[in-house]
Design a protein around this motif. Structure first.
Motif, PDB file in Angstrom:
ATOM      1  N   ARG A 279      -5.855 -13.221  -0.133  1.00 31.31           N
ATOM      2  CA  ARG A 279      -5.780 -11.871   0.431  1.00 31.31           C
ATOM      3  C   ARG A 279      -5.812 -11.916   1.948  1.00 31.31           C
ATOM      4  O   ARG A 279      -5.147 -11.141   2.618  1.00 31.31           O
ATOM      5  CB  ARG A 279      -6.924 -11.000  -0.107  1.00 31.31           C
ATOM      6  N   THR A 371      -5.413   1.657   3.307  1.00 39.26           N
ATOM      7  CA  THR A 371      -6.150   1.078   2.191  1.00 39.26           C
ATOM      8  C   THR A 371      -5.402  -0.146   1.688  1.00 39.26           C
ATOM      9  O   THR A 371      -4.184  -0.271   1.907  1.00 39.26           O
ATOM     10  CB  THR A 371      -6.283   2.091   1.040  1.00 39.26           C
ATOM     11  N   PRO A 372      -6.086  -1.065   1.016  1.00 35.09           N
ATOM     12  CA  PRO A 372      -5.383  -2.228   0.449  1.00 35.09           C
ATOM     13  C   PRO A 372      -4.241  -1.821  -0.472  1.00 35.09           C
ATOM     14  O   PRO A 372      -3.179  -2.455  -0.479  1.00 35.09           O
ATOM     15  CB  PRO A 372      -6.490  -2.968  -0.312  1.00 35.09           C
ATOM     16  N   GLU A 373      -4.444  -0.738  -1.222  1.00 36.04           N
ATOM     17  CA  GLU A 373      -3.401  -0.285  -2.142  1.00 36.04           C
ATOM     18  C   GLU A 373      -2.173   0.207  -1.383  1.00 36.04           C
ATOM     19  O   GLU A 373      -1.033  -0.107  -1.743  1.00 36.04           O
ATOM     20  CB  GLU A 373      -3.945   0.838  -3.038  1.00 36.04           C
ATOM     21  N   ASN A 374      -2.409   0.985  -0.315  1.00 33.04           N
ATOM     22  CA  ASN A 374      -1.283   1.488   0.471  1.00 33.04           C
ATOM     23  C   ASN A 374      -0.555   0.367   1.199  1.00 33.04           C
ATOM     24  O   ASN A 374       0.665   0.406   1.358  1.00 33.04           O
ATOM     25  CB  ASN A 374      -1.760   2.546   1.464  1.00 33.04           C
ATOM     26  N   GLU A 376      -0.283  -2.678   0.133  1.00 30.60           N
ATOM     27  CA  GLU A 376       0.512  -3.375  -0.883  1.00 30.60           C
ATOM     28  C   GLU A 376       1.759  -2.570  -1.236  1.00 30.60           C
ATOM     29  O   GLU A 376       2.855  -3.124  -1.381  1.00 30.60           O
ATOM     30  CB  GLU A 376      -0.327  -3.619  -2.136  1.00 30.60           C
ATOM     31  N   ASP A 377       1.592  -1.247  -1.342  1.00 30.16           N
ATOM     32  CA  ASP A 377       2.747  -0.397  -1.626  1.00 30.16           C
ATOM     33  C   ASP A 377       3.764  -0.471  -0.488  1.00 30.16           C
ATOM     34  O   ASP A 377       4.976  -0.520  -0.727  1.00 30.16           O
ATOM     35  CB  ASP A 377       2.303   1.058  -1.821  1.00 30.16           C
ATOM     36  N   ARG A 442       5.815  -7.830  -8.298  1.00 31.95           N
ATOM     37  CA  ARG A 442       4.965  -6.642  -8.285  1.00 31.95           C
ATOM     38  C   ARG A 442       5.270  -5.758  -9.496  1.00 31.95           C
ATOM     39  O   ARG A 442       4.357  -5.206 -10.128  1.00 31.95           O
ATOM     40  CB  ARG A 442       5.183  -5.867  -6.987  1.00 31.95           C
ATOM     41  N   ASP A 446       2.549  -4.716 -12.296  1.00 33.57           N
ATOM     42  CA  ASP A 446       2.264  -3.330 -12.665  1.00 33.57           C
ATOM     43  C   ASP A 446       2.531  -3.094 -14.143  1.00 33.57           C
ATOM     44  O   ASP A 446       1.800  -2.342 -14.806  1.00 33.57           O
ATOM     45  CB  ASP A 446       3.126  -2.385 -11.824  1.00 33.57           C
TER      46      ASP A 446
END
Length: 688
Positions: A279, A371-374, A376-377, A442, A446
């Motif tokens: 990460r 955020t980590p999610e954003n 990654e997106d 990815r 998902d």
């Protein structure tokens, strides 16, 4: 504006201002500011300029950008910027209309070198180096790519070994494959570089980190232990001094480690706020996403420029005599429409998708929603869209070049220059196929996450079930019925014209392909001994790479279609009608181009595919009359395009020729053509 052939005063028309605003997006002000810069002859380079002269010209232009206040937008207010990350990229994308070499060299200086100091460094680094980097007093390079490792950054060979006795890092390229290559500012102008190397301390390799390394004196002399080679003349972007750098036990202070995500104490102890090495690596290299976002929009702008030139020329250039005795305008030919108008729809779709990508980028990099999610997106979205748009730009530029004949091959009409300069876009800031593999992984992740409570067998069972009822779940069984059920071809296409049907078909191709890959990967390790599963899985994955890439491409197309569909909410009246036609041309064009997949998987019948093609032909006829307005909505002035054949000169030539012939006929001095004489004689003989 060019008036399309066959357009009557009562014909519907788009509102160019509304469409133009939609294309400029949230950062309209910054885009227009940048277009003003690109319209200034000081920032434009003439075709055919010798490489050495071009390089110095671009360096001079970079200083001009500083004077114009055109590069500080994304940097902290304390450094003279205004923390405007989205506006900065939007403005950068427009510089392609000035000179791609200027655009990319500015990206190297401020989007890579200075941005790496900003995003990977801390306050002491910002205060020490950013002011000079922003003012161009300190030109710099971004030394990540190596001869032996391009997209595989984690495996680079350059090392940075910490010496606790002197509190220094020793930067070293132990073999030629570890030399840094293809770096802008490396051959001539760079005085420092952000060098990516394996950080080794206390005999432990903590992975790739970034270091600030001086490489030249202000006078241009190489620093001790630093070597440089010039990459020389390239296929394009020859205003940039690309070159190689290598390091032989070059020592830099411990403080030169850009230590936002990893630090080394005086005694050699390593610490990081991110415990996971994987990460940490992806967080640090995540700064590269800025370049991918930049290239996506820049490629779309090149498409707009090419289409503006080709469509305007096609609306004026005449070839071969028509039924009325006058030569026919090129854009009235069905084949010419097939060549250019689907690419016009593609440019709109990709432009709207880029606006969505840019908004997400701004949310992350401004800290509004980091955020980590954003993140990654954002990385996944950029990895999907950048390959799609850069490939499409090359295809569009080539088609526009061919559609403008010999005129398009002349350098002053811009198409060949853009084509050469944008060639490298498909492999830098991430090779397109490698990026699409990231997207595919990815999608697989998902997909598997839907079944976290089960094992691989449960995933496979669910996948098989989805494949079995895919038609009914997405309401596509009706779409796959025989054309006989509808009676007439004109009715058969109705069920795929709706946005719901288009969305379902485009989504189905992505999800079904991913499910098929998941099944193959599951079966590959099903009855394999535990110790052999990794190898079997790797072999299976390798066999599915091509299909994974196709799924990622389909995913990008779906995202672009969704962005276009969302943008339709901006329009009303005639504008909405025409823009919906254009969206449908994009969506149905994807389905037509992927007809083999839909036929093989039983989603569409052969007759239905034929009906889709027939409807696309009708759409082309409708959109043809609006092609001039649609490219004019790009807002590309003569100063931005700088292509003679897009200035109306061809219409003047045609009118001159028409007037000459008319005058000769009126004066009785126009000679009778042999064919007409022969026809008259034949008629006379028949009358006897």
């Amino acid at each position: 504006m060019t008036t399309p052939a066959g357009t009557s005063p009562t014909a519907i028309r788009i509102d160019q201002a509304v469409v133009g605003d939609a294309l400029l997006g949230k950062w309209k002000k910054e885009r227009l500011e940048s277009r003003k810069v690109a319209s200034d002859p000081r920032f434009q380079t003439a075709p055919g300029m010798p490489m050495d002269e071009h390089r110095e010209r671009v360096l001079e232009q970079l200083n001009g950008l500083v004077e114009e206040g055109a590069i500080q937008r994304a940097f902290p207010k304390a450094m003279g910027g205004n923390d405007n990350h989205g506006g900065n990229i939007a403005a950068f994308q427009e510089l392609i209309f000035a000179d791609p070499s200027l655009q990319i060299k500015s990206g190297v200086q401020w989007g890579l070198f200075a941005a790496a100091i900003q995003h990977l460094g801390t306050t002491p680094h910002h205060e020490k180096w950013l002011p000079d980097a922003l003012s161009l007093k300190l030109p710099g390079a971004f030394a990540m790519t190596e001869i032996g490792h391009g997209s595989d950054v984690a495996s680079i060979g350059t090392t940075a070994t910490y010496d606790a006795e002197t509190e220094e890092f020793v930067i070293h390229t132990p073999f030629k494959g570890a030399w840094k290559d293809y770096l802008g500012n490396a051959a001539l102008h760079g005085q420092a570089a952000v060098v990516f190397a394996q950080l080794i301390t206390n005999n432990v390799n903590h992975g790739v980190h970034a270091f600030f390394v001086p490489i030249r004196t202000p006078a241009g002399d190489m620093m001790p232990g630093v070597g440089s080679e010039d990459d020389g003349f390239k296929g394009g972007l020859n205003g940039i001094d690309n070159g190689r750098l290598h390091f032989t036990h070059v020592r830099v202070p411990r403080e030169n480690l850009l230590n936002r995500y990893g630090d080394v104490a005086a005694d050699g102890t390593y610490t990081s706020p991110i415990e996971s090495p994987g990460r940490r690596f992806f967080t640090m290299t995540g700064t590269l996403v800025q370049g991918r976002v930049s290239l996506d929009g820049a490629a779309v702008n090149a498409m707009k420029g090419a289409l503006a030139i080709a469509v305007r020329y096609g609306n004026e250039r005449r070839q071969f005599t028509g039924a009325d005795g006058r030569e026919v305008v090129l854009l009235d030919y069905g084949l010419h429409q097939r060549r250019l108008l689907p690419k016009l729809a593609q440019a709109y779709a990709m432009g709207f998708a880029d606006l969505k990508l840019l908004e997400l980028f701004d949310e992350v990099f401004s800290g509004k929603s980091d955020t980590p999610e954003n993140r990654e997106d954002l990385e996944t979205l950029a990895a999907a869209l950048k390959p799609s748009s850069t490939w499409a730009a090359l295809e569009t530029l080539q088609e526009a070049r061919e559609a403008t004949g010999g005129a398009g091959f002349i350098a002053k009409n811009r198409l060949t220059g853009w084509r050469s300069d944008l060639d490298i876009y498909v492999t830098f800031e991430g090779d397109n196929n490698v990026l699409l593999q990231l997207v595919g992984k990815r999608l697989l992740t998902d997909y598997s996450a839907q079944f976290t409570s089960g094992d691989k067998a449960a995933i496979a069972k669910a996948a098989a079930g989805q494949l079995g009822d895919r038609v009914s779940r997405f309401g596509l069984r009706q779409l796959g019925q025989s054309i006989a059920d509808f009676g007439r071809v004109s009715r058969s296409v109705e069920s795929v014209r709706s946005p719901e049907a288009q969305r379902a078909l485009l989504t189905d191709r992505v999800e079904t392909t991913i499910a098929e890959i998941a099944l193959v990967l599951r079966d590959a390790t099903k009855d394999v001994a535990k110790g052999d599963r990794a190898a079997a899985g790797a072999e299976a994955f390798n066999s599915q790479q091509h299909k994974l890439i196709e799924a990622a491409k389909a995913h990008a197309e779906l995202l672009q279609w969704e962005a276009f569909t969302e943008a339709l909410e901006t329009f009303s009246g005639d504008t909405l009608t025409v823009m919906t036609w254009l969206r449908d041309l994009f969506g149905l064009g994807i389905i037509e181009n992927s007809a083999a997949w839909y036929l093989i998987h039983g989603r569409l019948s052969g007759n239905r595919v034929e009906a889709i093609t027939a409807y696309i032909d009708r759409l082309l006829g409708r959109i043809r009359d609006h092609a001039g307005d649609l490219v004019d909505a790009f807002g590309l002035t003569p100063e931005l395009l700088r292509a003679e054949i897009a200035t109306g000169i061809e219409a003047e030539r045609q009118e001159e020729a028409q007037a000459y012939v008319a005058a000769q006929v009126a004066a009785g001095t126009w000679p009778v053509h042999e064919k007409q004489l022969w026809a008259n004689q034949k008629g006379a003989r028949s009358a006897r």
